[in-house]
Design a protein around this motif. Sequence first.
Motif, PDB file in Angstrom:
ATOM      1  N   ASN A 170      -3.714   1.765  87.340  1.00 52.63           N
ATOM      2  CA  ASN A 170      -2.596   1.394  88.210  1.00 52.63           C
ATOM      3  C   ASN A 170      -1.366   1.041  87.392  1.00 52.63           C
ATOM      4  O   ASN A 170      -0.222   1.319  87.799  1.00 52.63           O
ATOM      5  CB  ASN A 170      -2.993   0.206  89.102  1.00 52.63           C
ATOM      6  CG  ASN A 170      -2.137   0.100  90.338  1.00 52.63           C
ATOM      7  OD1 ASN A 170      -2.177   0.953  91.213  1.00 52.63           O
ATOM      8  ND2 ASN A 170      -1.326  -0.954  90.411  1.00 52.63           N
ATOM      9  N   GLU A 174       2.491   2.539  87.424  1.00 51.14           N
ATOM     10  CA  GLU A 174       3.736   1.765  87.384  1.00 51.14           C
ATOM     11  C   GLU A 174       4.696   2.343  86.339  1.00 51.14           C
ATOM     12  O   GLU A 174       5.912   2.457  86.580  1.00 51.14           O
ATOM     13  CB  GLU A 174       3.427   0.302  87.050  1.00 51.14           C
ATOM     14  CG  GLU A 174       2.708  -0.464  88.149  1.00 51.14           C
ATOM     15  CD  GLU A 174       2.427  -1.897  87.748  1.00 51.14           C
ATOM     16  OE1 GLU A 174       3.100  -2.392  86.820  1.00 51.14           O
ATOM     17  OE2 GLU A 174       1.535  -2.524  88.349  1.00 51.14           O
ATOM     18  N   ALA A 203      10.809   0.642  95.916  1.00 52.25           N
ATOM     19  CA  ALA A 203       9.835   0.170  96.904  1.00 52.25           C
ATOM     20  C   ALA A 203       8.433   0.585  96.509  1.00 52.25           C
ATOM     21  O   ALA A 203       7.467  -0.191  96.642  1.00 52.25           O
ATOM     22  CB  ALA A 203      10.189   0.716  98.290  1.00 52.25           C
ATOM     23  N   GLU A 204       8.316   1.823  96.020  1.00 50.22           N
ATOM     24  CA  GLU A 204       6.992   2.297  95.600  1.00 50.22           C
ATOM     25  C   GLU A 204       6.502   1.511  94.385  1.00 50.22           C
ATOM     26  O   GLU A 204       5.300   1.216  94.258  1.00 50.22           O
ATOM     27  CB  GLU A 204       7.051   3.792  95.272  1.00 50.22           C
ATOM     28  CG  GLU A 204       5.691   4.428  95.036  1.00 50.22           C
ATOM     29  CD  GLU A 204       4.811   4.401  96.272  1.00 50.22           C
ATOM     30  OE1 GLU A 204       3.574   4.397  96.116  1.00 50.22           O
ATOM     31  OE2 GLU A 204       5.367   4.375  97.402  1.00 50.22           O
ATOM     32  N   LYS A 207       5.207  -1.766  95.588  1.00 55.94           N
ATOM     33  CA  LYS A 207       3.910  -1.560  96.231  1.00 55.94           C
ATOM     34  C   LYS A 207       2.809  -1.409  95.188  1.00 55.94           C
ATOM     35  O   LYS A 207       1.698  -1.953  95.334  1.00 55.94           O
ATOM     36  CB  LYS A 207       3.984  -0.318  97.116  1.00 55.94           C
ATOM     37  CG  LYS A 207       2.711  -0.045  97.902  1.00 55.94           C
ATOM     38  CD  LYS A 207       2.885   1.191  98.790  1.00 55.94           C
ATOM     39  CE  LYS A 207       1.589   1.503  99.533  1.00 55.94           C
ATOM     40  NZ  LYS A 207       1.744   2.720 100.382  1.00 55.94           N
ATOM     41  N   THR A 208       3.102  -0.679  94.121  1.00 57.37           N
ATOM     42  CA  THR A 208       2.123  -0.493  93.049  1.00 57.37           C
ATOM     43  C   THR A 208       1.860  -1.809  92.317  1.00 57.37           C
ATOM     44  O   THR A 208       0.724  -2.116  91.945  1.00 57.37           O
ATOM     45  CB  THR A 208       2.612   0.573  92.053  1.00 57.37           C
ATOM     46  OG1 THR A 208       2.951   1.765  92.772  1.00 57.37           O
ATOM     47  CG2 THR A 208       1.541   0.904  91.018  1.00 57.37           C
ATOM     48  N   GLN A 210       2.095  -4.740  93.677  1.00 60.55           N
ATOM     49  CA  GLN A 210       1.266  -5.525  94.579  1.00 60.55           C
ATOM     50  C   GLN A 210      -0.207  -5.161  94.426  1.00 60.55           C
ATOM     51  O   GLN A 210      -1.087  -6.026  94.427  1.00 60.55           O
ATOM     52  CB  GLN A 210       1.698  -5.291  96.037  1.00 60.55           C
ATOM     53  CG  GLN A 210       2.931  -6.059  96.460  1.00 60.55           C
ATOM     54  CD  GLN A 210       3.235  -5.857  97.936  1.00 60.55           C
ATOM     55  OE1 GLN A 210       2.855  -4.844  98.522  1.00 60.55           O
ATOM     56  NE2 GLN A 210       3.918  -6.814  98.523  1.00 60.55           N
ATOM     57  N   HIS A 211      -0.461  -3.865  94.306  1.00 58.72           N
ATOM     58  CA  HIS A 211      -1.847  -3.419  94.128  1.00 58.72           C
ATOM     59  C   HIS A 211      -2.415  -3.960  92.816  1.00 58.72           C
ATOM     60  O   HIS A 211      -3.599  -4.326  92.740  1.00 58.72           O
ATOM     61  CB  HIS A 211      -1.909  -1.899  94.158  1.00 58.72           C
ATOM     62  CG  HIS A 211      -3.304  -1.353  94.213  1.00 58.72           C
ATOM     63  ND1 HIS A 211      -4.278  -1.851  95.051  1.00 58.72           N
ATOM     64  CD2 HIS A 211      -3.902  -0.344  93.504  1.00 58.72           C
ATOM     65  CE1 HIS A 211      -5.404  -1.189  94.873  1.00 58.72           C
ATOM     66  NE2 HIS A 211      -5.208  -0.277  93.934  1.00 58.72           N
ATOM     67  N   SER A 402       1.368   9.458  92.930  1.00 56.32           N
ATOM     68  CA  SER A 402       0.232   8.860  93.645  1.00 56.32           C
ATOM     69  C   SER A 402      -1.011   9.740  93.534  1.00 56.32           C
ATOM     70  O   SER A 402      -2.134   9.245  93.368  1.00 56.32           O
ATOM     71  CB  SER A 402       0.585   8.643  95.114  1.00 56.32           C
ATOM     72  OG  SER A 402       1.661   7.730  95.251  1.00 56.32           O
TER      73      SER A 402
END
Length: 431
Positions: A170, A174, A203-204, A207-208, A210-211, A402
């Motif tokens: 992940n 990023e 934004a992506e 989100k990444t 956050q993961h 992704s």
Amino acid sequence: MINTPKPATAIWTVFLACCLPVGSLFAQDPGQLTIERCYQLATANYPLTRQRELIEKTRDYTIANIAKGVYPQVDVNGTATYQSTVTSLSLPPSSGIPLNITLPKDQYKVYGEVSQTLTGFGINKQQRTISRTDAELQQANLNTDLYQLKDRVNQLYFGALLITGQLEQNQLAEQDIQTGINNVRAAIANGTDFNSSLNKLKAELLKTEQHSIELAASRAAWLDMLSLFINQPVDSTTQLERPEIPAATDSINRPELHAYDLQLQSYAEQLRLTRLNLYPQLSAFFQGGLGKPNPLNFLSTELSSYYLTGLRLTWTIGNTYTYRKEKLISANNQELVKTQRNTFLFNTTQTMHQENADIRKYRQLIKTDDEIVRLRESVRTSSAVQLQNGVITANDYVLDVSAANQARQDRVVHEIQLLLTQYNYKTTSGN
């Protein structure tokens, strides 16, 4: 498939950890931790391990007591009675022998007896053998219970490894998105792209990130449970070494098999003891004491001493009546154990076959994973160049990033699942 820890599992693990000793011989900072080390620590810190020492002490005490059974045995007895009728003996004066004896109604006797078995050494030796076998059987059952810890260690260790691998992949995603952001910023500066594309990538990225936070929290949970289970500090700075692929073998060497063998041996030894008890037992004895009247000379009505010595033969004939049934019971018990042993081998073999099938499945998946990752990485690299040149949109780039990230994640999952299944197979076979 490794699942993330559930609250109930975490609560159970915390409860278990409360039972673990606070101090430990393994309290040093591990720095690097291997799965074999975790097996050792989990076994050493599990409360059930203390039974091993208790079993050994009980065995030694029992054998020591049985061994004293061949020592001379000393008994002290005494009686005091008053009888309503006693023996009397008298002869008339015409017989020429004046005799008038009446035993006292109050009679007393106190004596000690020392006996030494002459034939009980074989029985005593067999009793000690049975005690040793019973202690070995208890140890074997304990080893069976402790062996189950390996399954729990496998789940915790490989669960933490899986989350670590996913977190690393992940973080690569990023970096890919950050590269796209840098390219879009340059394009905006050149007037070939818009802020909306930049905002999509930002934004992506969030989100990444956050993961990554979620994965880091899950990894911390797995490490905390592993730490509690082995009573050893384990955190994000601890490096979990990825185990080497274990050698595969079809043989089964589980501790349960040794326990079954010892149970069979125990029944055979018990039957041998029963057979030894069928024979007559011979012992030497010496008895001495005081009696009124004298037990050996009833003409002596005064308190006087006496002794006697000799051999005593004891033969319990009743044992021969039940021996045949005892033999049949022993044979039935042994057959039950053999059936349980065969059932265990059958179930274990079935599990090994299923795990072997899973190992082959994951190996095939990894082969295709490698090709999928290669293709997805190629597309992602091309997308980065196309995004920089304004050929594709930020949304297209995000989709390609992704897809590449998902391909890498799938490969990590399959790799860890393969290792977990291989170690489960190793645990199942006992090798």
